[in-house]
Design a protein around this motif. Structure first.
Motif, PDB file in Angstrom:
ATOM      1  N   ALA A   1     -59.699  25.989  -6.972  1.00 25.25           N
ATOM      2  CA  ALA A   1     -59.588  24.582  -7.346  1.00 25.25           C
ATOM      3  C   ALA A   1     -59.988  24.370  -8.804  1.00 25.25           C
ATOM      4  N   ALA A   2     -59.044  23.864  -9.593  1.00 26.77           N
ATOM      5  CA  ALA A   2     -59.314  23.620 -11.008  1.00 26.77           C
ATOM      6  C   ALA A   2     -60.410  22.579 -11.183  1.00 26.77           C
ATOM      7  N   CYS A   3     -60.382  21.544 -10.348  1.00 29.80           N
ATOM      8  CA  CYS A   3     -61.367  20.460 -10.473  1.00 29.80           C
ATOM      9  C   CYS A   3     -62.780  21.023 -10.346  1.00 29.80           C
TER      10      CYS A   3
ATOM     11  N   VAL B   1     -63.040  21.111  -0.668  1.00 25.27           N
ATOM     12  CA  VAL B   1     -63.582  20.792  -1.991  1.00 25.27           C
ATOM     13  C   VAL B   1     -64.076  19.349  -1.957  1.00 25.27           C
TER      14      VAL B   1
ATOM     15  N   CYS C   1     -55.359  15.433  -1.062  1.00 26.85           N
ATOM     16  CA  CYS C   1     -55.903  16.541  -1.868  1.00 26.85           C
ATOM     17  C   CYS C   1     -55.557  17.855  -1.188  1.00 26.85           C
ATOM     18  N   LYS C   2     -55.183  18.859  -1.994  1.00 28.96           N
ATOM     19  CA  LYS C   2     -54.720  20.126  -1.435  1.00 28.96           C
ATOM     20  C   LYS C   2     -55.880  21.058  -1.070  1.00 28.96           C
ATOM     21  N   HIS C   3     -57.092  20.715  -1.430  1.00 24.89           N
ATOM     22  CA  HIS C   3     -58.258  21.569  -1.165  1.00 24.89           C
ATOM     23  C   HIS C   3     -57.946  23.021  -1.515  1.00 24.89           C
ATOM     24  N   CYS C   4     -57.556  23.193  -2.781  1.00 29.22           N
ATOM     25  CA  CYS C   4     -57.075  24.481  -3.290  1.00 29.22           C
ATOM     26  C   CYS C   4     -58.067  25.614  -3.033  1.00 29.22           C
TER      27      CYS C   4
ATOM     28  N   CYS D   1     -56.751  18.851 -12.510  1.00 28.89           N
ATOM     29  CA  CYS D   1     -56.074  19.020 -11.222  1.00 28.89           C
ATOM     30  C   CYS D   1     -54.563  19.124 -11.445  1.00 28.89           C
ATOM     31  N   PRO D   2     -53.950  20.223 -10.970  1.00 30.91           N
ATOM     32  CA  PRO D   2     -52.505  20.380 -11.193  1.00 30.91           C
ATOM     33  C   PRO D   2     -51.651  19.446 -10.336  1.00 30.91           C
ATOM     34  N   PHE D   3     -52.276  18.701  -9.427  1.00 28.54           N
ATOM     35  CA  PHE D   3     -51.538  17.810  -8.538  1.00 28.54           C
ATOM     36  C   PHE D   3     -51.786  16.330  -8.841  1.00 28.54           C
TER      37      PHE D   3
ATOM     38  N   VAL E   1     -54.460  14.649  -8.258  1.00 24.96           N
ATOM     39  CA  VAL E   1     -55.112  14.082  -7.076  1.00 24.96           C
ATOM     40  C   VAL E   1     -56.383  13.335  -7.460  1.00 24.96           C
ATOM     41  N   ILE E   2     -57.322  14.044  -8.041  1.00 20.05           N
ATOM     42  CA  ILE E   2     -58.647  13.458  -8.259  1.00 20.05           C
ATOM     43  C   ILE E   2     -58.567  12.424  -9.382  1.00 20.05           C
TER      44      ILE E   2
ATOM     45  N   LYS F   1     -62.032  11.611  -4.443  1.00 18.74           N
ATOM     46  CA  LYS F   1     -60.847  12.146  -3.760  1.00 18.74           C
ATOM     47  C   LYS F   1     -61.197  12.426  -2.304  1.00 18.74           C
TER      48      LYS F   1
HETATM   49  S1  SF4 Z   1     -58.524  17.605  -6.542  1.00 20.00           S
HETATM   50 FE1  SF4 Z   1     -56.732  18.766  -7.242  1.00 20.00          FE
HETATM   51  S2  SF4 Z   1     -57.569  20.736  -8.029  1.00 20.00           S
HETATM   52 FE2  SF4 Z   1     -59.175  19.767  -6.775  1.00 20.00          FE
HETATM   53  S3  SF4 Z   1     -58.897  20.726  -4.757  1.00 20.00           S
HETATM   54 FE3  SF4 Z   1     -57.735  18.753  -4.725  1.00 20.00          FE
HETATM   55  S4  SF4 Z   1     -55.638  19.327  -5.333  1.00 20.00           S
HETATM   56 FE4  SF4 Z   1     -56.968  21.108  -5.883  1.00 20.00          FE
END
Ligand code: SF4
Lengths: 307, 298
Positions: free
Chosen positions: A136-138, A155, A130-133, A172-174, A176-177, A188
């Motif tokens: 964060a969209a999630c 996150v 997870c990118k821990h944006c 999530c744009p990646f 991940v979740i 995640k």
């Molecule tokens: S689950 Fe996706 S949107 Fe949420 S913090 Fe991780 S990479 Fe970002």
């Protein structure tokens, strides 16, 4: 902390990232694909196995991040090829708005000069997470407040609050979740929230034998990554940092990477954006459409009454 | 060999896990939401028959909607968690509150209408339901647009209008079924108008999405639903003339109109899954976007 010009609707959820933010720097030049991080993550977080899958495509049989897979080591085999950079064997479909199509973009990397692996092939390995944006969209779209920003700037999903609505999954744009089959909750990487509270490193970083996964203060990691890139770029001309830019579409990653090829080769989006960036305009359009619906009913009703 | 578009051709984003209940809710919420402005317009034109038909439809909608949503969540207790907080950044949170507010008002209005008790209160609730109904009919478009799914996110400028048109067409078609032809003039007009708005905005949307991002609408389940939606909508409109003088034709037209709106929502729902599952829809436009930005910068 950086400010964004369109925070009107998104300020509430993403804005309060603490100064002393912790993060991951995954340096894929050091990854040997041993998957110690995957195993350590599963052990520590008590995640279920994914089963004995055999993909028959590479040494990676995990395939993707998921509800029970919070670290995933990708394994990419690039075979020897006579000329040109990696991964442009199949042209991308043309984008009408772009002169020359997407394929022309890929040609540009040819200008960096001949690469060693063109004659001997190479293996790319990278531990995804997870990118821990920063934005964060999630976290933004979560309707229950189950997803929160921790005091470490990470996150985290709170299991007992998550109601399994699944909205974070396509947000999530990646990719991940994901939904965890046994609980029905979203799940995640937490960056080992419980370990951080005890002053410990996350399990993956602790177990990584080559320090490909580095954990620490995000600003320090970013500085270290710049240095590292400068050091390796002569040997790996296609090396690049991914997710270290605070001006990108998600405000920078809390877990960023040094990659040896284009992000999409690793299954990562080339230009991710937090979708809630557009939410103010989406709400505006929605309000107009609701208004239009009402006006249509009112106007159409003129002259339909009983005389 | 690796596939250039992603890691062994795997999806870059995850497809929604929502099951058919959510696709159905997009339709039911729209029908219920667009019914209440019709109730109010009918009252204003002293057409109580139509008002009652549309109030009945809204009432059915608020019974079915939570059932569908809870079926997808798998546990009624989980729906309560939706009302823990109010988050403007989450269309699902906003929508849960809209549905709750709308549902309460429709329930009061309907109870008053069919028992004859507390009419002033009932009529006030009716007005509040009419004001919140269009929000209920369109917030689901915001919900889909606020995801990383290319075919939904890139349609954000048109999707709310598509949903508004479809919702109106379905609500009016439903009223058409339950209203005698003498009282159904408004329903006939709105069924036609709604279908036209839906069609026109869908065309605009497809144009904006372009051949690559819009491709899922031409594939698999999405395209099949789309074809049924087109056909039933055309038939429904063709029968509209006859519906002025023949109750059977009116009912047929109404049923076709409802089917069309239902299939249209499922076409959009399925397109999202297709769009998320093929990495090219995510990767190629992002590569183009980045290149354009870099070209502008240099
Ligand atoms: S689950 Fe996706 S949107 Fe949420 S913090 Fe991780 S990479 Fe970002």
């Amino acid at each position: 902390m950086k400010t964004f010009d369109d925070t009107a609707a998104t300020a509430q959820a993403t804005y309060d990232v603490p100064e002393d933010r912790m993060g991951f720097f995954t340096d894929t030049t050091l990854c040997i694909g041993c998957k110690a991080c995957e195993v350590a993550c599963k052990e520590w977080n008590e995640l279920q196995e994914d089963g004995y899958n055999f993909t028959a495509e590479s040494y990676d049989n995990t395939s993707a991040l998921g509800g029970n897979t919070w670290r995933h080591v990708a394994f990419i085999e690039q075979l020897p090829r006579p000329v040109g950079p990696a991964n442009d064997a199949e042209p991308l479909p043309p984008i009408p708005e772009l002169d020359g199509g997407v394929a022309s973009l890929l040609d540009r990397d040819a200008s960096v000069g001949p690469m060693q692996f063109d004659t001997m092939g190479r293996w790319l390995m990278s531990s995804d997470v997870c990118k821990h944006c920063t934005r964060a969209a999630c976290l933004d779209v979560c309707p229950t407040g189950a997803l929160v920003r921790s005091e470490f700037g990470t996150v985290v999903v709170q299991d007992d609050v998550c109601n399994g609505c699944g909205y974070c999954v396509p947000a999530c744009p990646f990719g991940v979740i994901a939904e965890q089959p046994q609980s029905g909750h979203a799940a995640k990487c937490t960056m080992c929230y419980d370990r951080l509270r005890d002053g410990e490193k996350p399990a993956c970083a602790k177990s990584c034998p080559t320090e490909s996964i580095q954990f620490g203060n995000l600003d320090e990691l970013r500085a270290r990554a710049d240095e590292r890139l400068a050091n390796v770029v002569a040997r790996f001309p296609t090396a690049r940092l991914y997710g270290n830019d605070e001006d990108d579409g998600v405000g920078g990653f809390g877990a960023f990477f040094l990659l040896l090829d284009k992000p999409h080769v690793y299954g990562l989006p080339p230009d991710p954006i937090v979708t809630t960036r557009d939410l103010p305009s989406i709400w505006r359009t929605t309000a107009y459409s609701a208004l239009a619906l009402s006006l249509l009913v009112v106007t159409a009703s003129i002259g339909t009454g009983k005389a | 060999m690796t596939t250039p578009m992603s890691y062994y051709g795997r999806p870059v984003i995850k497809a929604p896990t929502w099951r058919w209940y959510i696709g159905a809710y997009l339709f039911v919420g729209g029908l219920a939401g667009a019914s209440t402005p019709i109730v109010l317009a009918a009252r204003a034109t002293r057409n109580d028959t139509l008002a009652r038909a549309s109030l009945g439809a809204a009432c059915a909608g608020i019974v079915v909607s939570p059932i569908l949503l809870i079926a997808d969540l798998r546990d009624p207790k989980r729906f309560i968690n939706m009302l823990r907080v109010f988050k403007i950044t989450s269309p699902m949170s906003v929508g849960s509150w809209i549905l709750t507010f709308f549902g309460a008002n429709v329930a009061v209005a309907a109870a008053s209408e069919w028992t004859g008790i507390a009419t002033p209160l009932g009529r006030t609730a009716e007005v509040l339901a009419a004001l919140s109904g269009p929000a209920l009919a369109t917030y689901t478009a915001a919900l889909l647009a606020d995801t990383a799914v290319p075919v939904w996110h890139d349609a954000r400028h048109e999707l709310p209008f598509v949903f508004a048109g479809g919702a109106l067409a379905s609500a009016a078609s439903c009223a058409l079924i339950f209203t005698p032809i003498a009282d159904a003039k408004l329903a006939r007009r709105l069924a036609t108008l709604g279908a036209i708005v839906e069609f026109a905005t869908l065309e605009r949307m497809k144009k904006r999405l372009g051949p690559l991002v819009g491709e899922p609408y031409r594939l698999g389940g999405s395209s099949r639903y789309k074809q049924i939606a087109r056909m039933t909508s055309a038939l429904s409109l063709a029968l509209m003339r006859g519906a002025k003088g023949n109750r059977t034709l009116a009912i047929a037209s109404g049923l076709l109109g409802i089917t069309s709106a239902l299939c249209e929502r499922f076409s959009i729902f399925e397109a999202g899954k297709l769009s998320a599952n093929d990495p090219k829809y995510t990767v190629a436009p992002q590569l183009a976007r980045r290149a354009q930005r870099e070209a502008q910068a240099s």
